[in-house]
Structures are given as structure tokens and as C-alpha cells.
Design a protein around this motif. Structure first.
Motif, mmCIF file in Angstrom:
data_model
loop_
_atom_site.group_PDB
_atom_site.id
_atom_site.type_symbol
_atom_site.label_atom_id
_atom_site.label_comp_id
_atom_site.label_asym_id
_atom_site.label_seq_id
_atom_site.Cartn_x
_atom_site.Cartn_y
_atom_site.Cartn_z
ATOM 1 N N TYR A 59 0.819 -1.202 0.000
ATOM 2 C CA TYR A 59 0.000 0.000 0.000
ATOM 3 C C TYR A 59 0.859 1.261 0.000
ATOM 4 O O TYR A 59 1.766 1.404 0.816
ATOM 5 N N PHE A 65 -2.652 5.537 -1.696
ATOM 6 C CA PHE A 65 -3.690 4.531 -1.528
ATOM 7 C C PHE A 65 -4.323 4.642 -0.138
ATOM 8 O O PHE A 65 -5.556 4.596 0.005
ATOM 9 N N GLU A 120 -6.627 7.576 0.021
ATOM 10 C CA GLU A 120 -7.861 7.375 -0.746
ATOM 11 C C GLU A 120 -8.855 6.478 -0.014
ATOM 12 O O GLU A 120 -10.058 6.602 -0.212
ATOM 13 N N HIS A 121 -8.359 5.568 0.817
ATOM 14 C CA HIS A 121 -9.234 4.566 1.436
ATOM 15 C C HIS A 121 -9.489 4.767 2.924
ATOM 16 O O HIS A 121 -10.235 4.008 3.532
ATOM 17 N N LYS A 180 -10.869 7.650 5.470
ATOM 18 C CA LYS A 180 -11.503 8.971 5.590
ATOM 19 C C LYS A 180 -12.306 9.021 6.886
ATOM 20 O O LYS A 180 -12.986 8.065 7.246
ATOM 21 N N ALA A 192 -11.764 3.090 7.498
ATOM 22 C CA ALA A 192 -11.205 2.575 6.249
ATOM 23 C C ALA A 192 -12.329 1.912 5.465
ATOM 24 O O ALA A 192 -13.180 1.228 6.032
ATOM 25 N N ASP A 193 -12.309 2.091 4.158
ATOM 26 C CA ASP A 193 -13.361 1.485 3.340
ATOM 27 C C ASP A 193 -12.952 0.115 2.771
ATOM 28 O O ASP A 193 -13.678 -0.473 1.991
ATOM 29 N N ILE A 194 -11.787 -0.371 3.185
ATOM 30 C CA ILE A 194 -11.345 -1.716 2.808
ATOM 31 C C ILE A 194 -10.738 -2.386 4.039
ATOM 32 O O ILE A 194 -10.470 -1.725 5.045
#
Length: 146
Positions: free
Chosen positions: A3, A7, A10-11, A13, A17-19
Motif C-alpha cells: 500500500y 492509496f 484514498e481509502h 476517511k 477505512a473502506d477496505i
């Protein structure tokens, strides 16, 4: 995949984490081994952190496992370098901030800035409960570049 800083930005926020971030296979195995070993000796993973790093006293319960009890020397918050970091590119540091009570965004940022210095950009998040390997002790992950 390792990562990058871009990256991560972007993920992650607003402290989430969105992943689900991955670890290398070697780190995954070491993480699982440590978790298995601590299950034999400690009441839960949070007690392991409190006893080993936060200066909490330990006592054995009826199952002969160590549990943590706070006293006047106990730490309520601590920052530790993540012993089992996500698969990050070189130059990105991965730490955890542990606290016996949940912290808000200002408290998180202020405590981290005291530790690493205000001139560094940080990215932080709290894992969703389903992804937490230490669910019984509040903590967040944070990253910064060196």
C-alpha cells in the motif's frame, strides 16, 4: 500489493477505512502465532496489551489466565509500533494508539502529534468491530511517512 501513501489517503476517511488492509503472508503467520500463544496465557488480547505494555498488574483468574487490574502506575493510553504491520511501501510507519476509553478525533490527533511531532502528516482509522483483533481494548491504527 504494497500500500502506498496515496492509496491509504484514498481509502481512509473520517477515521474509517473502506477496505480491509492485508498483511504479508509472513506477517499473517506471525500474527496468528502470537494470538494463539497469548490465548493460552491471557484472559483476552486487551489484557495482554495492558499487562505487557501499559504497566497494569496481573492476576490469574479461575481458568489460570492472566487478567489486568489497574493501579496508580498503570498507563491509560499508549502508542506502540504495530508488531504486525499491514503490507506498506517502504517509508510508511504503522503504529497503534491504545486507550482504556474511546478517544475522539481531537484527542487522537493531539496524542499522536505529541508522540511523533506536529510536522508529520498522519492518517488514522479505527477498524470496524468485526475486523478488530483486539476488540476488548479501544485502539486506532495510524500511519506517517519517514
Amino acid at each position: 500489493m504494497k500500500y502506498s501513501w496515496k492509496f491509504l489517503k484514498e481509502h481512509i476517511k473520517n477515521g474509517r477505512a473502506d477496505i480491509v488492509f492485508e498483511r504479508s503472508n509472513e506477517v499473517k503467520l506471525a500474527h496468528q502465532k502470537q494470538r494463539d500463544n497469548s490465548k493460552n496465557d491471557y484472559n483476552n488480547p486487551g489484557d495482554y496489551i495492558k499487562i505487557k505494555y501499559m504497566k497494569w498488574r496481573s492476576f490469574k483468574n479461575a481458568n489460570n489466565k492472566l487478567f489486568a487490574v489497574s493501579d496508580s502506575n498503570s498507563e491509560n493510553k499508549i502508542i506502540l509500533k504495530n508488531a504486525f504491520p499491514y503490507n506498506l511501501r517502504k517509508g510508511i510507519q504503522h503504529y497503534n494508539l491504545f486507550s482504556v476509553i474511546p478517544l475522539n478525533e481531537n484527542e487522537i490527533i493531539n496524542y499522536i502529534n505529541q508522540y511523533i511531532g506536529k510536522k508529520k502528516e498522519i492518517i488514522w482509522f479505527v477498524n470496524y468491530p468485526i475486523h478488530q483483533s483486539i476488540p476488548d481494548l479501544w485502539h486506532c491504527h495510524f500511519f506517517y511517512k519517514i
